[in-house]
Write a protein that holds these residues in place. Structure first.
Motif, PDB file in Angstrom:
ATOM      1  N   PRO A   9      47.204  41.697  41.358  1.00 22.63           N
ATOM      2  CA  PRO A   9      46.123  42.174  40.487  1.00 22.63           C
ATOM      3  C   PRO A   9      45.931  41.204  39.320  1.00 22.63           C
ATOM      4  N   PHE A  10      44.707  41.031  38.869  1.00 20.45           N
ATOM      5  CA  PHE A  10      44.445  40.138  37.743  1.00 20.45           C
ATOM      6  C   PHE A  10      45.221  40.585  36.509  1.00 20.45           C
ATOM      7  N   THR A  11      45.423  41.886  36.362  1.00 21.66           N
ATOM      8  CA  THR A  11      46.209  42.407  35.246  1.00 21.66           C
ATOM      9  C   THR A  11      47.617  41.820  35.266  1.00 21.66           C
ATOM     10  N   GLY A  63      49.664  55.954  31.491  1.00 21.41           N
ATOM     11  CA  GLY A  63      50.681  54.913  31.440  1.00 21.41           C
ATOM     12  C   GLY A  63      50.500  53.825  32.468  1.00 21.41           C
ATOM     13  N   LYS A  64      49.456  53.911  33.272  1.00 23.05           N
ATOM     14  CA  LYS A  64      49.205  52.915  34.310  1.00 23.05           C
ATOM     15  C   LYS A  64      48.050  52.011  33.898  1.00 23.05           C
ATOM     16  N   PHE A  65      47.915  50.889  34.583  1.00 20.06           N
ATOM     17  CA  PHE A  65      46.767  50.009  34.416  1.00 20.06           C
ATOM     18  C   PHE A  65      45.760  50.309  35.519  1.00 20.06           C
ATOM     19  N   VAL A  66      44.488  50.249  35.170  1.00 21.72           N
ATOM     20  CA  VAL A  66      43.414  50.388  36.149  1.00 21.72           C
ATOM     21  C   VAL A  66      42.688  49.053  36.222  1.00 21.72           C
ATOM     22  N   GLU A  67      42.303  48.652  37.424  1.00 18.61           N
ATOM     23  CA  GLU A  67      41.569  47.397  37.595  1.00 18.61           C
ATOM     24  C   GLU A  67      40.423  47.614  38.579  1.00 18.61           C
ATOM     25  N   PHE A  68      39.247  47.148  38.215  1.00 18.19           N
ATOM     26  CA  PHE A  68      38.074  47.324  39.060  1.00 18.19           C
ATOM     27  C   PHE A  68      37.905  46.136  39.999  1.00 18.19           C
ATOM     28  N   ALA A 107      44.641  55.818  30.999  1.00 20.79           N
ATOM     29  CA  ALA A 107      45.174  54.526  31.408  1.00 20.79           C
ATOM     30  C   ALA A 107      45.558  53.685  30.202  1.00 20.79           C
ATOM     31  N   THR A 108      46.541  52.808  30.396  1.00 23.00           N
ATOM     32  CA  THR A 108      46.897  51.859  29.345  1.00 23.00           C
ATOM     33  C   THR A 108      45.735  50.916  29.079  1.00 23.00           C
ATOM     34  N   ALA A 109      45.139  50.384  30.145  1.00 19.61           N
ATOM     35  CA  ALA A 109      43.993  49.487  30.028  1.00 19.61           C
ATOM     36  C   ALA A 109      43.239  49.504  31.354  1.00 19.61           C
ATOM     37  N   THR A 110      41.966  49.106  31.294  1.00 24.46           N
ATOM     38  CA  THR A 110      41.109  49.105  32.491  1.00 24.46           C
ATOM     39  C   THR A 110      40.395  47.764  32.549  1.00 24.46           C
ATOM     40  N   LEU A 111      40.884  46.885  33.418  1.00 30.97           N
ATOM     41  CA  LEU A 111      40.444  45.491  33.420  1.00 30.97           C
ATOM     42  C   LEU A 111      39.325  45.230  34.425  1.00 30.97           C
ATOM     43  N   PHE A 112      38.322  44.477  33.971  1.00 30.99           N
ATOM     44  CA  PHE A 112      37.313  43.876  34.827  1.00 30.99           C
ATOM     45  C   PHE A 112      37.560  42.368  34.791  1.00 30.99           C
ATOM     46  N   PRO A 113      37.906  41.752  35.913  1.00 26.32           N
ATOM     47  CA  PRO A 113      38.226  40.315  35.888  1.00 26.32           C
ATOM     48  C   PRO A 113      37.038  39.473  35.435  1.00 26.32           C
TER      49      PRO A 113
END
Length: 943
Positions: A41-43, A286-291, A316-322
């Motif tokens: 994952p990019f995260t 507590g998890k990361f989300v990634e689109f 979520a801790t953070a929600t990343l869009f690469p």
């Protein structure tokens, strides 16, 4: 700061960039048998780069880097690996930033008292503080509102701002964005964030990903730009400022795959409310989300930021869009330096951090899918942001939520819908008086005029400067276009302006009982609305500019017009707020407004026109104009193509470049503030805004060994979803509250109370306001709402603050017992500091929200979690027991089982097991030191 060690021989020149620009290439790890980096994952890749670049064999060992590099799905749970993470910068807003600066100033004072060098207390990483949380909506509905609110803001907050002016000159690496500029997350998105940062090391420039933590939970918004960042407590942020790493457990990353495109009539707000509902149900705390997925190519960056912003709402801790082509376009469109844009594209492509439709899809711990074409117009409420409601079902949802306030009419007679649904013909009015007509009951007997059953005896005529209107359950009292979540998004802002323009053309007006406001997150918004010829239409509907700040979204909604306030109070009406914000917890938006619904900016305008939430806007008219014509929402809703064309025409790079060219200068009032100098802050013992906090006074060189807790009493027994707004409110407070009484005793007039948020620099106010929410329900008080408890064992009912003072005089330690999701909501450090000052040593709950759990540990409060399947109800806990917490004196370990012994009033005892939510070894260290700041301060003093 020490130079990078490059233990993996990963430093390499960045192709095509300046010859001295280097980066630490992740592909160097392939020489160490690391495979499938392009499937991470990019995260994970961003965190891995941070480890690789800082690896020194000491703080970050080679095995740490290789362990994360070999990340595989499904291996995070139960994995006790812990990774030091060093964010590139820190972001603060003034509500959380002022107490953070006060803590740093107090730490300097403590070091000076210990005969040390106070300048050791200084930010070691760049920090920006944006003043955005202090402006309140006192004035509204006129073109003078902005100037009046700013003037009042300075009157209230000059002492706080003087502290920040001192910090500007005392600390290096510290910048302040003055009031009246914008909202912290929107300023970050549009200007502060660089996506790729540069640092000089060994005579050359090193490029690396922009990463950050912030003292506001919605710091996550920046993930929409491909920048990894999230909210932490002010306590953790201060430690990062002082060079301490955050410690991350192996990241668990949930993917959300998008397909399709948003349909006509749906907005990014509708999308984010749907995503919030889905992810909260899935469980991502507590998890990361990634689109991921092909739908990303059809999602504008501002839409992505809207989703990332609400990460705290789904946990979520953070929600990343690469980073991808849309990221590069956005950087250009917001006026970033072309050299920076070129660097971002070159670096992310070289480092494998740039997404295209051909990029291999990462592997995730779990993958959800969402078809964008299924999104429908939605709101969320009336009490929680994850409770999405389809627009057409809002009236039903409102009635179901407040069923006790409704009764079916005996005849269930309906009459024709009155103008604007509330019998009002529009116009701008000044509040003057309330008048309840003698025929109100007869009107009720014949139906309420909207096709629904009669409300429960409530149909109140209100006189607003000669104009009469009706108020009843469901009436909209506040309609606010506000918050970084939506005002950062040109498409929904332009949509609101277009809808307003067409409403004006159709002859619709807003009910004068609705308090309307427009509070964008940056000055650029007003410029592009003016460029699009839409601002005047919003003003015609009384959506005048009231300030550049959070305003209504954080409870700074200001007072309701007096006649409206009196009608609501005297008749116990359930009126509503509709706002384009991200939080709607009980008591947050306004103490007299029980129902709050989150909505897109165009829907905020629509419900202001309708005047009620007890309506189906998909099928019922917004209102009737002067010609007797019924106007429906579908008649004035703009198409996506119309919005797109107007955004392209009016939202230009020049708009952003001009507005951010003087972002740190401030207006004349900012420049005129007193600007104290020196390395130590001169504390004013008479100040009611800024007092030296007590956390570092009389600090010992070595921590006192932790001990078991004996004979503790329960200060409050609380239910599920207790938010940090319940624990440490940010809004206004009453003169008869403990905090209000304190201010009155210190000569502060009621009109100058300001808010809890603005008073966070004064621990005397904040400890009196802890658990001060008027909607708090403490089971010890048998249903009574507010800041009350009973002192035990005598059972006397009193305020939580007064009970705490008595318990502390008696030497009695205190506990809190709660349900699920304790501490959800904002990253509010005073929600941990306040309980500590009240004598709370532990909190026992079914589950904790991520940031608040770490804040409790950071202040030396022990978070204990019931075992799965157990709760206060299953164990029969009433809060009248005394408690012993056993097993923490020796060999304390992460997630250790801790025994709790409870003694009932009849003397009988029983025990149950809990899990100490000290999730890592560093948590244990912090707890043993009495908190993270004491840990850091002792370390600095020894150095």
């Amino acid at each position: 700061m020490t130079a990078y060690k490059d233990v993996f021989n990963a430093r390499t020149p960045l192709e095509g960039a300046h010859e001295t620009t280097h980066y630490f290439r992740l592909s160097a790890l392939e020489q160490h048998d690391v495979q499938n980096l392009d499937h991470l994952p990019f995260t994970v890749r961003i965190i891995l780069e941070n480890l690789l670049r800082h690896a020194d064999g000491d703080l970050i060992k080679t095995e740490d880097v290789l362990s994360l590099a070999n990340w595989t799905p499904g291996k995070a749970t139960g994995n006790e690996a812990e990774y030091p993470f060093l964010p590139g910068r820190v972001l603060l807003q003034d509500f959380t930033g002022v107490p953070a600066v006060a803590d740093l100033a107090a730490m300097r004072s403590a070091v000076a008292r210990m005969q040390g060098n106070p300048e050791k207390i200084n930010p070691l990483v760049p920090a920006d503080l944006v003043i955005d949380h202090s402006v309140q909506v006192d004035a509204f509905g006129s073109r003078m509102a902005f100037a009046q609110n700013v003037e009042r803001e300075y009157e209230r907050n000059s002492e706080r701002y003087a502290l920040l002016r001192w910090a500007q000159q005392a600390f290096s690496n510290f910048r302040v964005v003055p009031p009246g500029t914008g909202i912290v997350h929107q300023v970050n998105l549009e200007y502060l964030a660089s996506v790729v940062m540069m640092k000089e090391d060994d005579g050359m420039q090193v490029a690396y990903p922009d990463t950050l933590v912030g003292t506001d939970s919605h710091t996550t918004m920046i993930n929409g730009l491909g920048v990894l960042g999230w909210g932490v407590g002010g306590i953790e942020a201060e430690a990062v400022l002082l060079g301490q790493p955050l410690y991350l457990l192996t990241p668990e990353v949930i993917g959300m795959r998008l397909t399709g495109a948003l349909p006509e009539g749906a907005t990014a707000t509708d999308l984010v409310l749907t995503v919030t509902q889905i992810l909260r149900k899935r469980g991502v705390v507590g998890k990361f989300v990634e689109f991921t997925g092909p739908g990303l190519s059809y999602l504008a960056l501002a839409d992505r930021a809207t989703i990332s912003n609400m990460s705290p709402e789904f946990g979520a801790t953070a929600t990343l869009f690469p980073v991808d082509a849309e990221t590069i376009r956005y950087l250009r469109d917001t006026g970033r330096d072309p050299k920076l844009v070129d660097l971002v594209e070159r670096y992310t492509k070289a480092q494998g951090l740039f997404r295209t439709d051909e990029t291999p899809e990462p592997q995730f711990d779990d993958l959800l899918e969402l078809d964008l074409s299924t999104i429908e117009p939605s709101l969320a409420g009336p009490r929680r942001p994850q409770d999405r409601v389809a627009m057409q079902s809002l009236g039903t949802a409102f009635r179901n939520a407040y069923a006790d306030r409704f009764k079916a009419a005996a005849t269930n007679v309906t009459v024709e819908s009155p103008i604007n649904r509330l019998g009002n013909e529009g116009g701008i009015a000044t509040p003057s008086s309330v008048e309840q007509k003698e025929d109100a009951e007869s009107q009720l007997a014949n139906g309420n005029g909207n096709g629904h059953s009669v409300l429960e005896g409530k149909d109140i005529l209100v006189n607003l400067d000669g104009q009469q209107t009706h108020l009843r359950h469901g009436s909209v009292a506040i309609a606010a276009i506000t918050s970084c979540t939506n005002t950062s998004n040109p498409s929904v802002m332009v949509a609101a302006g277009l809808l307003a323009k067409r409403a004006v053309e159709k002859g619709l007006k807003v009910n004068p009982a609705v308090k309307t406001s427009l509070a964008p997150g940056s000055r650029a918004v007003i410029d592009y609305l003016r460029n699009a010829d839409l601002l005047s239409s919003l003003e015609e509907l009384r959506f005048n500019l009231v300030g550049y700040g959070c305003t209504t979204c954080i409870g700074n909604s200001g007072p309701l017009p007096e006649p409206v306030a009196e009608a609501v109070q005297e008749n116990d009406l359930v009126v509503a707020a509709v706002l384009s914000g991200n939080r709607n917890f009980e008591g947050r938006i306004h103490p007299q407004v029980r129902a709050s619904f989150l909505a897109s900016p165009p829907l905020v305008v629509a419900y202001a026109l309708a005047g009620t939430v007890d309506i189906d806007l998909a099928h019922e008219p917004l209102g009737t104009n002067d010609k007797g014509e019924q106007v429906y929402l579908r008649d004035i809703w703009p198409s996506q193509e119309e919005i797109r064309q107007l955004v392209t025409k009016s939202v230009t790079p020049e708009v952003y470049a001009e507005n951010y060219s003087r972002v740190f200068e401030g207006d004349e009032q900012w420049q005129a503030l007193s600007n104290s100098t020196g390395q130590l802050f001169e504390w004013d013992p008479e100040s009611t805004y800024v007092r030296e906090p007590p956390f570092f006074q009389n600090m010992s060189d070595q921590p006192t060994p932790v001990k078991d807790i004996h004979n503790a009493r329960v200060l409050a027994v609380l239910d599920d979803s207790i938010t940090t707004d319940h624990i440490s409110p940010a809004g206004s407070f009453a003169p008869n509250s403990p905090a209000g009484q304190y201010l009155l005793e210190h000569g502060v007039q009621r009109r100058d109370f300001n808010t809890y948020g603005a008073r966070r620099g004064n621990h005397e106010v904040m400890m009196r306001g802890t658990f001060g929410n008027i909607r708090l329900r403490n089971r010890l008080t048998n249903g009574k709402e507010g800041y009350y408890t009973v002192h035990l064992p005598d059972g006397e009912e009193t305020t939580i603050y007064d009970a705490s003072m008595r318990y502390q005089q008696e030497g009695t330690p205190l506990l809190i017992i709660a349900g699920k999701e304790y501490g959800s909501g904002s990253s509010r450090d005073w929600a941990a500091k306040g309980p500590l000052l009240l004598g709370v040593l532990a909190v026992i709950a079914e589950s904790f929200e991520r940031i608040h759990r770490s804040n409790l540990v950071g202040m030396g409060i022990l978070p204990l979690q019931f075992r799965s399947g157990e709760s206060k109800e299953s164990l029969g806990l009433t809060g009248h027991e005394t408690y012993d917490i056993l097993g923490i004196e020796q060999n304390l370990k992460p997630r250790q089982t801790v025994t709790v012994k409870a003694t009932r009033e009849d003397g009988s005892t029983f025990t149950f097991e809990t899990v100490a939510r000290l999730d890592s070894a560093i948590d244990v260290t912090y707890y043993k030191n009495g908190g993270i700041l004491l840990t850091v301060l002792r370390r600095l003093a020894q150095d």
